[in-house]
Design a protein around this motif. Structure first.
Motif, PDB file in Angstrom:
ATOM      1  N   GLN A   7       8.461   7.303  13.367  1.00 24.30           N
ATOM      2  CA  GLN A   7       9.170   7.113  14.830  1.00 24.30           C
ATOM      3  C   GLN A   7      10.489   6.629  14.331  1.00 24.30           C
ATOM      4  O   GLN A   7      11.334   7.210  15.067  1.00 24.30           O
ATOM      5  CB  GLN A   7       8.423   5.720  15.375  1.00 24.30           C
ATOM      6  N   ARG A  64       6.683   2.487  13.052  1.00 28.73           N
ATOM      7  CA  ARG A  64       6.136   3.323  11.982  1.00 28.73           C
ATOM      8  C   ARG A  64       7.198   4.118  11.698  1.00 28.73           C
ATOM      9  O   ARG A  64       8.447   4.237  12.197  1.00 28.73           O
ATOM     10  CB  ARG A  64       5.147   4.225  12.647  1.00 28.73           C
ATOM     11  N   ALA A  84       4.344  -4.145  21.330  1.00 28.30           N
ATOM     12  CA  ALA A  84       4.007  -3.079  20.323  1.00 28.30           C
ATOM     13  C   ALA A  84       4.622  -1.929  20.329  1.00 28.30           C
ATOM     14  O   ALA A  84       4.818  -1.287  21.240  1.00 28.30           O
ATOM     15  CB  ALA A  84       2.475  -2.906  20.515  1.00 28.30           C
ATOM     16  N   ARG A  85       5.273  -1.505  19.359  1.00 32.14           N
ATOM     17  CA  ARG A  85       6.209  -0.527  19.226  1.00 32.14           C
ATOM     18  C   ARG A  85       5.506   0.687  18.693  1.00 32.14           C
ATOM     19  O   ARG A  85       5.842   2.067  18.826  1.00 32.14           O
ATOM     20  CB  ARG A  85       7.419  -0.818  18.301  1.00 32.14           C
ATOM     21  N   ALA A  86       4.513   0.734  17.905  1.00 32.98           N
ATOM     22  CA  ALA A  86       3.997   1.920  17.295  1.00 32.98           C
ATOM     23  C   ALA A  86       3.281   3.033  18.311  1.00 32.98           C
ATOM     24  O   ALA A  86       3.145   4.150  17.874  1.00 32.98           O
ATOM     25  CB  ALA A  86       2.684   1.288  16.120  1.00 32.98           C
ATOM     26  N   SER A  87       2.909   2.353  19.553  1.00 23.26           N
ATOM     27  CA  SER A  87       2.153   3.332  20.407  1.00 23.26           C
ATOM     28  C   SER A  87       3.377   3.810  21.311  1.00 23.26           C
ATOM     29  O   SER A  87       3.115   4.471  22.160  1.00 23.26           O
ATOM     30  CB  SER A  87       1.442   2.461  21.328  1.00 23.26           C
ATOM     31  N   LEU A  88       4.874   3.519  21.416  1.00 26.12           N
ATOM     32  CA  LEU A  88       5.678   4.077  22.229  1.00 26.12           C
ATOM     33  C   LEU A  88       6.044   5.618  21.524  1.00 26.12           C
ATOM     34  O   LEU A  88       5.891   5.902  20.328  1.00 26.12           O
ATOM     35  CB  LEU A  88       7.033   3.219  21.770  1.00 26.12           C
ATOM     36  N   ASP A  89       6.507   6.112  22.611  1.00 26.63           N
ATOM     37  CA  ASP A  89       6.804   7.658  22.331  1.00 26.63           C
ATOM     38  C   ASP A  89       8.005   8.395  23.275  1.00 26.63           C
ATOM     39  O   ASP A  89       7.971   7.766  24.375  1.00 26.63           O
ATOM     40  CB  ASP A  89       5.516   8.475  22.625  1.00 26.63           C
TER      41      ASP A  89
END
Length: 161
Positions: free
Chosen positions: A140, A137, A99-104
């Protein structure tokens, strides 16, 4: 004169018809076969003959045996499908991208750089729709594009621009 006895007692015509109805079979006289109306597609079964006459008891037993064989085959096919689904569930988490949307931050930059490398290897380059399909997103992508591009370039070529 001794009477010949039948090897197995046969059903009367009325009892045979009653048993056919009870078990969900239908005699298709035009075909000379019996249909299982409870099964999908009404599979046909040939009667068991004794000379030129139908052996009713043996035919009923054959009809029930054919139904049971179809049920066993369906159960075996279902077991194979369940096993396929079990194996797929074991493989799928590994095969699917994280899952990439949660990466920061640095993690997002590193993953975006890896995705740039994969996408440029597969095609001409990384486009926004491709990245969105992978789970990124827009915010991002716009935020980390420059840093991820430099990191991907350095990973591929050994030097950052």
């Amino acid at each position: 004169m001794a009477k010949l006895q039948k090897s197995s007692p046969d059903l009367s015509a009325a009892a045979f018809e009653q048993q056919l109805k009870l078990h969900g079979f239908f005699h298709i006289r035009a075909e000379g076969r019996f249909a299982d109306v409870r099964a999908k597609g009404c599979p046909r079964t040939e009667p068991v003959m004794r000379g030129k006459r139908i052996d009713r008891q043996a035919t009923l037993a054959a009809l029930l045996a054919a139904r049971e064989a179809r049920a066993e085959a369906a159960a075996a096919a279902e077991a194979v499908q369940i096993e396929r689904e079990r194996v797929a569930s074991l493989i799928a988490p590994v095969a699917m991208p994280a899952a990439r949307a949660s990466l920061d931050g640095a993690a997002a930059i590193a993953q975006l750089a890896d995705d740039f490398i994969v996408l440029t290897t597969r095609s001409d380059g990384a486009a926004l729709p491709d990245l969105l399909r992978m789970g990124w997103r827009k915010s991002q992508v716009f935020e980390h594009t420059d840093a991820a591009r430099n990191l991907a370039y350095s990973r591929q070529n050994g030097a950052a621009v």
